[in-house]
Design an enzyme around this catalytic site. Sequence first.
Site, mmCIF file in Angstrom:
data_model
loop_
_atom_site.group_PDB
_atom_site.id
_atom_site.type_symbol
_atom_site.label_atom_id
_atom_site.label_comp_id
_atom_site.label_asym_id
_atom_site.label_seq_id
_atom_site.Cartn_x
_atom_site.Cartn_y
_atom_site.Cartn_z
ATOM 1 N N ARG A 1 0.859 -1.180 0.000
ATOM 2 C CA ARG A 1 0.000 0.000 0.000
ATOM 3 C C ARG A 1 0.902 1.240 0.000
ATOM 4 N NH1 ARG A 1 -0.664 2.481 4.957
ATOM 5 N NH2 ARG A 1 0.415 1.481 6.674
ATOM 6 N N ARG B 1 -2.624 10.853 1.968
ATOM 7 C CA ARG B 1 -3.363 11.644 2.949
ATOM 8 C C ARG B 1 -4.002 12.840 2.256
ATOM 9 N NH1 ARG B 1 0.819 12.313 7.815
ATOM 10 N NH2 ARG B 1 1.041 10.126 8.409
ATOM 11 N N ARG C 1 20.192 -5.551 2.286
ATOM 12 C CA ARG C 1 20.655 -4.313 1.695
ATOM 13 C C ARG C 1 21.498 -3.595 2.741
ATOM 14 N NH1 ARG C 1 21.119 -3.312 -3.342
ATOM 15 N NH2 ARG C 1 20.669 -1.086 -3.099
ATOM 16 N N ARG D 1 19.202 10.166 0.411
ATOM 17 C CA ARG D 1 18.755 11.283 1.233
ATOM 18 C C ARG D 1 19.947 11.937 1.929
ATOM 19 N NH1 ARG D 1 15.439 8.557 6.338
ATOM 20 N NH2 ARG D 1 17.113 7.237 7.128
ATOM 21 N N GLU E 1 23.329 9.441 2.363
ATOM 22 C CA GLU E 1 23.126 7.999 2.455
ATOM 23 C C GLU E 1 23.097 7.379 1.061
ATOM 24 O OE1 GLU E 1 19.832 6.783 4.827
ATOM 25 O OE2 GLU E 1 20.334 8.129 6.495
ATOM 26 N N TYR F 1 12.690 -6.482 9.531
ATOM 27 C CA TYR F 1 12.897 -5.066 9.813
ATOM 28 C C TYR F 1 11.980 -4.658 10.959
ATOM 29 C CZ TYR F 1 13.058 -0.060 9.551
ATOM 30 O OH TYR F 1 13.210 1.256 9.887
ATOM 31 N N ASP G 1 10.860 -1.391 13.614
ATOM 32 C CA ASP G 1 10.981 -0.063 14.182
ATOM 33 C C ASP G 1 11.461 -0.208 15.621
ATOM 34 O OD1 ASP G 1 10.152 1.424 11.962
ATOM 35 O OD2 ASP G 1 8.031 1.130 12.446
#
Length: 382
Positions: free
Chosen positions: A172, A176, A264, A295, A315, A363, A365
């Site tokens: 997805r 917003r 990665r 970035r 990066e 991964y 958070d």
Amino acid sequence: MKNYDYLIVGAGLFGATFAHEALKRGKSVLVIDRRDHIAGNIYTKEEDGINVHVYGAHIFHTSDKKIWDYMNQFAEFNNYINSPVAVYGDELYNLPFNMNTFSKMWGIKTPAEAKAKIAEQIKELNITEPKNLEEQALSLVGTDVYEKLIKGYTQKQWGRPCDELPAFIIKRLPLRFTYNNNYFNDRFQGIPMGGYTQIVEKMLEGADVVLSQDYFDMVGGVENAPESTEGELNDGTKVSWGKLVFTGQIDEYYGSCYGELEYRSVRFETEKLDCDNYQGNAVVNYTAADVPYTRIIEHKHFEFGQQPTTIISKEYSSEWQPGVEPYYPVNNDKNNAVYEEYANRAKSEKSVIFGGRLGQYKYYDMDKVVAVALQCISDNME
């Protein structure tokens, strides 16, 4: 011989949380790490009064008040809100995709206009069954958003064209239809005032910590890892342990017997600049494919710094190779199948706990790392 209840391999957030909770329960703990510092990838280093996120930007966010309160016992968090900016050529857009983005892109004002524009582009493409990431993204956001803000950035992140990447990578793409640049929807968000390293320092109080120490060197090689309950530190100290908490690569622990997992990696170019404000924002993404980095981070803005100089980090995403720090698991079907073989073997281990993004090939958070570590403690000690 020094005896410990737990040997924790890795002084990152998972290992430190586990260590802290084990110590609270009266257990003896030895923590080792290959690196010459604690805190893993959330390591921050003070330079010229600026807390540099050495391994990339880390913004703590969660909707779990228990986890938020847990972290706040180790540091005071500021009110930083993550509002990244995207640069495409000479154009600048707000992220995540919101009404500010759409207004700049199409010159519209209302949510209805934005929805109609996106729907029109999706209809023209007539993609019914996306066969790759490119088609999946186009079918969700249309041509303009994909071409300017997704395509080049994603190709740099994964090191291959979007039409060669599987569609499931983008399940997805949040759109917003409000003028809200807050990247996260979580209730709680911020940066610890003074950086992350202090948090891990407090978590590890009471533990024996040995840095620049490789676990496999300690036990005499990878082939000895699965059966080891004792080893020798670099300084010659002999140690033994009851249980092992391993936060390194699970495939490395088992000698890659079922195959190597893919990752990665990220390379950073950090420099100090003789100006007080380089880009006006902590995080600026560069979404065009012809810009080699993904970035630029300007570290002082995470803590609203007023220093006369600034420090930035560019990066660069890259393929992982042995000897390079692995960052992101490549969770495609092939790698997930290999990991399942390791995970099934790990279930039979009575004295080994695998944790974190490398130990569990997932991964996470930061809030999820803490939550999983706390659950591991609960499962193994109570």
